[in-house]
Design a protein around this motif. Structure first.
Motif, mmCIF file in Angstrom:
data_model
loop_
_atom_site.group_PDB
_atom_site.id
_atom_site.type_symbol
_atom_site.label_atom_id
_atom_site.label_comp_id
_atom_site.label_asym_id
_atom_site.label_seq_id
_atom_site.Cartn_x
_atom_site.Cartn_y
_atom_site.Cartn_z
ATOM 1 N N TYR A 85 -5.817 -78.075 -21.106
ATOM 2 C CA TYR A 85 -7.247 -77.843 -20.882
ATOM 3 C C TYR A 85 -7.776 -76.660 -21.693
ATOM 4 O O TYR A 85 -8.969 -76.581 -21.978
ATOM 5 C CB TYR A 85 -7.543 -77.655 -19.394
ATOM 6 C CG TYR A 85 -7.076 -76.351 -18.804
ATOM 7 C CD1 TYR A 85 -7.877 -75.202 -18.864
ATOM 8 C CD2 TYR A 85 -5.827 -76.247 -18.191
ATOM 9 C CE1 TYR A 85 -7.444 -74.006 -18.327
ATOM 10 C CE2 TYR A 85 -5.396 -75.041 -17.664
ATOM 11 C CZ TYR A 85 -6.214 -73.932 -17.729
ATOM 12 O OH TYR A 85 -5.789 -72.739 -17.197
ATOM 13 N N ILE A 86 -6.916 -75.793 -22.106
ATOM 14 C CA ILE A 86 -7.329 -74.647 -22.926
ATOM 15 C C ILE A 86 -7.794 -75.138 -24.297
ATOM 16 O O ILE A 86 -8.680 -74.555 -24.908
ATOM 17 C CB ILE A 86 -6.177 -73.634 -23.075
ATOM 18 C CG1 ILE A 86 -5.808 -73.033 -21.740
ATOM 19 C CG2 ILE A 86 -6.504 -72.556 -24.105
ATOM 20 C CD1 ILE A 86 -6.896 -72.193 -21.098
ATOM 21 N N HIS A 87 -7.218 -76.237 -24.778
ATOM 22 C CA HIS A 87 -7.559 -76.772 -26.096
ATOM 23 C C HIS A 87 -8.756 -77.704 -26.047
ATOM 24 O O HIS A 87 -9.096 -78.327 -27.030
ATOM 25 C CB HIS A 87 -6.343 -77.484 -26.700
ATOM 26 C CG HIS A 87 -5.169 -76.581 -26.892
ATOM 27 N ND1 HIS A 87 -5.130 -75.612 -27.868
ATOM 28 C CD2 HIS A 87 -4.017 -76.469 -26.195
ATOM 29 C CE1 HIS A 87 -3.988 -74.950 -27.786
ATOM 30 N NE2 HIS A 87 -3.295 -75.422 -26.777
ATOM 31 N N ASP A 88 -9.366 -77.837 -24.877
ATOM 32 C CA ASP A 88 -10.555 -78.664 -24.685
ATOM 33 C C ASP A 88 -10.287 -80.135 -24.998
ATOM 34 O O ASP A 88 -11.137 -80.841 -25.526
ATOM 35 C CB ASP A 88 -11.712 -78.136 -25.538
ATOM 36 C CG ASP A 88 -13.047 -78.641 -25.026
ATOM 37 O OD1 ASP A 88 -13.150 -78.959 -23.820
ATOM 38 O OD2 ASP A 88 -14.003 -78.716 -25.816
ATOM 39 N N ALA A 89 -9.079 -80.602 -24.716
ATOM 40 C CA ALA A 89 -8.736 -82.004 -24.904
ATOM 41 C C ALA A 89 -8.592 -82.627 -23.513
ATOM 42 O O ALA A 89 -8.108 -82.008 -22.576
ATOM 43 C CB ALA A 89 -7.434 -82.141 -25.668
ATOM 44 N N PRO A 90 -9.040 -83.875 -23.368
ATOM 45 C CA PRO A 90 -8.845 -84.549 -22.071
ATOM 46 C C PRO A 90 -7.363 -84.588 -21.712
ATOM 47 O O PRO A 90 -6.509 -84.655 -22.596
ATOM 48 C CB PRO A 90 -9.386 -85.960 -22.317
ATOM 49 C CG PRO A 90 -10.287 -85.838 -23.505
ATOM 50 C CD PRO A 90 -9.726 -84.710 -24.324
#
Length: 94
Positions: A85-90
């Protein structure tokens, strides 16, 4: 405006504390070897020309030093990978 606010705060602290270092911070916790060292962490050396980089300190208790090459003061930490979630990926994308 912000610079004026900083100057006003510094002036107020000078009146209250007699110097711009807060007396509520424990002197025993201060890393005194860094108290008057300016560490250049930017490109170029323009900051070496500032009054904060050499000469007598404004509080009269030290001499400013300029440090161009800043060595590491500890070994590199061993960190766990960041959660997805830190990488803004689902979460379902790997």
């Amino acid at each position: 405006m912000l610079q004026n606010q900083w100057l006003a705060a510094i002036k107020e602290l000078d009146v209250q504390e007699g110097k711009t270092v807060l007396s509520i911070f424990s002197k025993e916790l201060e890393k005194e070897e860094f108290s008057y060292v300016f560490m250049n962490l930017s490109r170029g050396e323009e900051s070496s020309q500032g009054c904060w980089a050499s000469g007598r300190s404004m509080d009269g208790q030290g001499t400013f030093q300029y440090l161009q090459e800043v060595p590491p003061f500890a070994s590199a930490p061993k960190l766990k990978p960041a959660p997805p979630y830190i990488h803004d990926a689902p979460p379902n994308v790997k």
